[in-house]
Enzyme design. Structure first.
Site, PDB file in Angstrom:
ATOM      1  N   ASN A  28      22.638 -24.525  59.343  1.00 20.02           N
ATOM      2  CA  ASN A  28      23.091 -23.933  58.080  1.00 20.02           C
ATOM      3  C   ASN A  28      23.761 -25.032  57.247  1.00 20.02           C
ATOM      4  OD1 ASN A  28      24.956 -22.764  56.186  1.00 20.02           O
ATOM      5  ND2 ASN A  28      24.579 -20.788  57.138  1.00 20.02           N
ATOM      6  N   ASP A  62      25.064 -24.759  54.097  1.00 23.76           N
ATOM      7  CA  ASP A  62      25.894 -24.284  52.983  1.00 23.76           C
ATOM      8  C   ASP A  62      27.101 -25.178  52.704  1.00 23.76           C
ATOM      9  OD1 ASP A  62      24.219 -22.132  52.895  1.00 23.76           O
ATOM     10  OD2 ASP A  62      25.640 -20.710  53.762  1.00 23.76           O
ATOM     11  N   HIS A  63      27.755 -25.638  53.790  1.00 16.79           N
ATOM     12  CA  HIS A  63      29.005 -26.360  53.553  1.00 16.79           C
ATOM     13  C   HIS A  63      28.792 -27.751  52.961  1.00 16.79           C
ATOM     14  CE1 HIS A  63      31.435 -23.128  54.791  1.00 16.79           C
ATOM     15  NE2 HIS A  63      30.991 -23.113  56.035  1.00 16.79           N
ATOM     16  N   ARG A  91      33.416 -31.089  43.716  1.00 15.88           N
ATOM     17  CA  ARG A  91      33.563 -32.123  42.702  1.00 15.88           C
ATOM     18  C   ARG A  91      32.665 -31.906  41.485  1.00 15.88           C
ATOM     19  NH1 ARG A  91      37.033 -34.046  41.094  1.00 15.88           N
ATOM     20  NH2 ARG A  91      37.798 -35.109  42.950  1.00 15.88           N
ATOM     21  N   HIS A 130      22.433 -19.996  52.318  1.00 17.12           N
ATOM     22  CA  HIS A 130      22.850 -18.695  51.810  1.00 17.12           C
ATOM     23  C   HIS A 130      23.048 -18.805  50.294  1.00 17.12           C
ATOM     24  CE1 HIS A 130      26.074 -15.237  52.184  1.00 17.12           C
ATOM     25  NE2 HIS A 130      25.133 -14.968  51.303  1.00 17.12           N
ATOM     26  N   ARG A 156      24.506 -17.213  47.602  1.00 20.15           N
ATOM     27  CA  ARG A 156      25.462 -16.120  47.373  1.00 20.15           C
ATOM     28  C   ARG A 156      25.372 -15.638  45.936  1.00 20.15           C
ATOM     29  NH1 ARG A 156      29.835 -15.831  51.403  1.00 20.15           N
ATOM     30  NH2 ARG A 156      30.645 -14.331  49.921  1.00 20.15           N
ATOM     31  N   ARG A 213      28.597 -19.856  44.838  1.00 26.07           N
ATOM     32  CA  ARG A 213      29.732 -20.757  45.053  1.00 26.07           C
ATOM     33  C   ARG A 213      29.368 -22.049  45.782  1.00 26.07           C
ATOM     34  NH1 ARG A 213      33.093 -17.473  49.550  1.00 26.07           N
ATOM     35  NH2 ARG A 213      33.034 -15.942  47.915  1.00 26.07           N
ATOM     36  N   GLU A 253      19.502 -16.789  53.521  1.00 24.06           N
ATOM     37  CA  GLU A 253      20.428 -15.660  53.692  1.00 24.06           C
ATOM     38  C   GLU A 253      20.658 -15.007  52.340  1.00 24.06           C
ATOM     39  OE1 GLU A 253      24.043 -16.925  55.524  1.00 24.06           O
ATOM     40  OE2 GLU A 253      23.051 -17.531  57.354  1.00 24.06           O
ATOM     41  N   THR A 266      30.823 -15.669  55.461  1.00 26.47           N
ATOM     42  CA  THR A 266      30.458 -14.318  55.897  1.00 26.47           C
ATOM     43  C   THR A 266      31.386 -13.841  57.015  1.00 26.47           C
ATOM     44  OG1 THR A 266      28.212 -14.989  55.434  1.00 26.47           O
ATOM     45  CG2 THR A 266      28.492 -12.906  56.563  1.00 26.47           C
ATOM     46  N   GLU A 296      20.208 -10.999  63.980  1.00 21.56           N
ATOM     47  CA  GLU A 296      21.074 -12.134  64.298  1.00 21.56           C
ATOM     48  C   GLU A 296      22.414 -11.533  64.690  1.00 21.56           C
ATOM     49  OE1 GLU A 296      21.155 -15.574  61.711  1.00 21.56           O
ATOM     50  OE2 GLU A 296      23.265 -15.933  62.184  1.00 21.56           O
ATOM     51  N   HIS A 315      27.423 -17.758  63.837  1.00 20.09           N
ATOM     52  CA  HIS A 315      28.744 -17.701  63.212  1.00 20.09           C
ATOM     53  C   HIS A 315      29.834 -18.144  64.193  1.00 20.09           C
ATOM     54  CE1 HIS A 315      30.870 -16.613  59.527  1.00 20.09           C
ATOM     55  NE2 HIS A 315      31.897 -16.529  60.337  1.00 20.09           N
ATOM     56  N   GLY A 321      26.449 -23.860  61.387  1.00 19.45           N
ATOM     57  CA  GLY A 321      26.726 -24.643  60.191  1.00 19.45           C
ATOM     58  C   GLY A 321      27.998 -25.464  60.281  1.00 19.45           C
ATOM     59  N   HIS A 322      29.126 -24.792  60.235  1.00 15.80           N
ATOM     60  CA  HIS A 322      30.408 -25.467  60.059  1.00 15.80           C
ATOM     61  C   HIS A 322      30.655 -26.554  61.099  1.00 15.80           C
ATOM     62  CE1 HIS A 322      34.777 -25.995  60.146  1.00 15.80           C
ATOM     63  NE2 HIS A 322      34.696 -25.772  58.846  1.00 15.80           N
TER      64      HIS A 322
HETATM   65  N1  PXP Z   1      24.769 -17.008  60.495  1.00 21.28           N
HETATM   66  C1  PXP Z   1      25.095 -16.358  59.345  1.00 21.28           C
HETATM   67  C2  PXP Z   1      24.394 -15.086  59.030  1.00 21.28           C
HETATM   68  C3  PXP Z   1      26.045 -16.897  58.468  1.00 21.28           C
HETATM   69  O1  PXP Z   1      26.329 -16.254  57.322  1.00 21.28           O
HETATM   70  C4  PXP Z   1      26.647 -18.138  58.786  1.00 21.28           C
HETATM   71  C5  PXP Z   1      27.616 -18.793  57.857  1.00 21.28           C
HETATM   72  O2  PXP Z   1      28.543 -17.993  57.359  1.00 21.28           O
HETATM   73  C6  PXP Z   1      26.296 -18.751  59.989  1.00 21.28           C
HETATM   74  C7  PXP Z   1      25.359 -18.165  60.826  1.00 21.28           C
HETATM   75  C8  PXP Z   1      26.886 -20.065  60.388  1.00 21.28           C
HETATM   76  O3  PXP Z   1      28.236 -19.922  60.676  1.00 21.28           O
HETATM   77  P1  PXP Z   1      29.101 -21.219  60.960  1.00 21.28           P
HETATM   78  O4  PXP Z   1      29.157 -21.977  59.672  1.00 21.28           O
HETATM   79  O5  PXP Z   1      30.424 -20.675  61.384  1.00 21.28           O
HETATM   80  O6  PXP Z   1      28.402 -21.985  62.042  1.00 21.28           O
END
Ligand code: PXP
Length: 245
Positions: free
Chosen positions: A7, A9-10, A18, A50, A52, A56, A77, A108, A158, A198, A220-221
């Protein structure tokens, strides 16, 4: 072998911190599309982003570029809204994962309430199937949610591992882990493909990977955090090694 969806997103969160006011063609660092390419080269089996409603982090142009550049599988997502369903049908990612969206959450939080949103979720699965897109429902490992997901014809769920991840290191850990195990077994018995995600990190993966019937983990994170120090390739390789030792 358990597959890894990264993932990204971050990466976009960092860019937006920035450059959110810079228009198309402006500075883009760090570029989530370039990150996705490197993650794939290091062995990611899919890329998740994702889009959103408040845009964001990931922007529409990011997912359009990802659609052209991802060589594994793009998992988009989305919230279960008309606008997002139409967007996904137009984009045609390989799969969509339907998630709940609350504008005040940082990321999420709970799982999708398939029971409360039954008709909308059903319509979403149908629209995706007609467009050749697989739907995954991001749900808590609760029996009622799992059973209805199967009944509505979702091919994949999931399972939300957030409650387990938050309970790690507390006395609730084993109960939350047991919920995940039972949820995965029930989903599998009902013919659902089982993904999870997650809050999965390089430590709790040792236990998460033992949940039965896992097809793919979306992470992701933790991977992006490690990538700040080691680079994305090493972070992906290390997670894959821990997932499938
Ligand atoms: N799966 C879903 C559906 C998510 O929305 C997210 C991110 O919010 C993740 C997995 C990944 O989560 P994480 O960034 O905590 O690994």
């Amino acid at each position: 072998m358990i597959l890894l969806g990264v993932n990204i997103d971050h990466c976009a969160t960092l860019r937006q911190a920035r450059y959110k006011d810079v228009g198309e063609g402006g500075a883009v660092e760090p570029d989530p599309v370039a990150l996705a390419e490197r993650a794939e080269r290091a062995g990611a089996d899919g890329i998740t982003a994702h889009l959103r409603e408040d845009r964001r982090h990931i922007q529409e142009r990011d997912v359009r570029r990802l659609r052209d550049s991802v060589s594994t599988r793009l998992n988009l997502e989305i919230a279960c809204t008309r606008a997002m369903i139409d967007f996904a049908v137009g984009l045609r990612p390989h799969s969509v994962c339907v998630v709940p969206e609350n504008r005040t959450e940082v990321t999420t939080e709970g799982g999708l309430d398939v029971v409360a949103g039954r008709d909308r979720v059903k319509a979403c699965i149908k629209a995706m199937a007609a467009a050749g897109i697989e739907t995954s429902l991001f749900i808590d490992p609760d029996e009622a949610q799992i059973e209805l997901s199967a009944k509505l014809g979702a091919p994949t769920v999931e399972l939300h591992t957030g409650a387990y991840a938050n309970a790690y290191g507390t006395p609730r850990r084993s109960a939350e882990f047991q919920r995940l195990r039972l949820g995965a077994a029930r989903a599998h018995d009902l013919g659902l493909r089982v993904n999870a995600g997650h809050g999965i990190n390089y430590v709790n993966i040792a236990e998460v990977r033992t949940v039965p019937h896992l097809h793919e983990l979306n992470i992701g994170h933790s991977i992006l955090s490690r990538a700040l120090f080691s680079g994305i390739e090493e972070a992906v390789r290390e997670m894959k090694a821990r997932m499938n030792p």
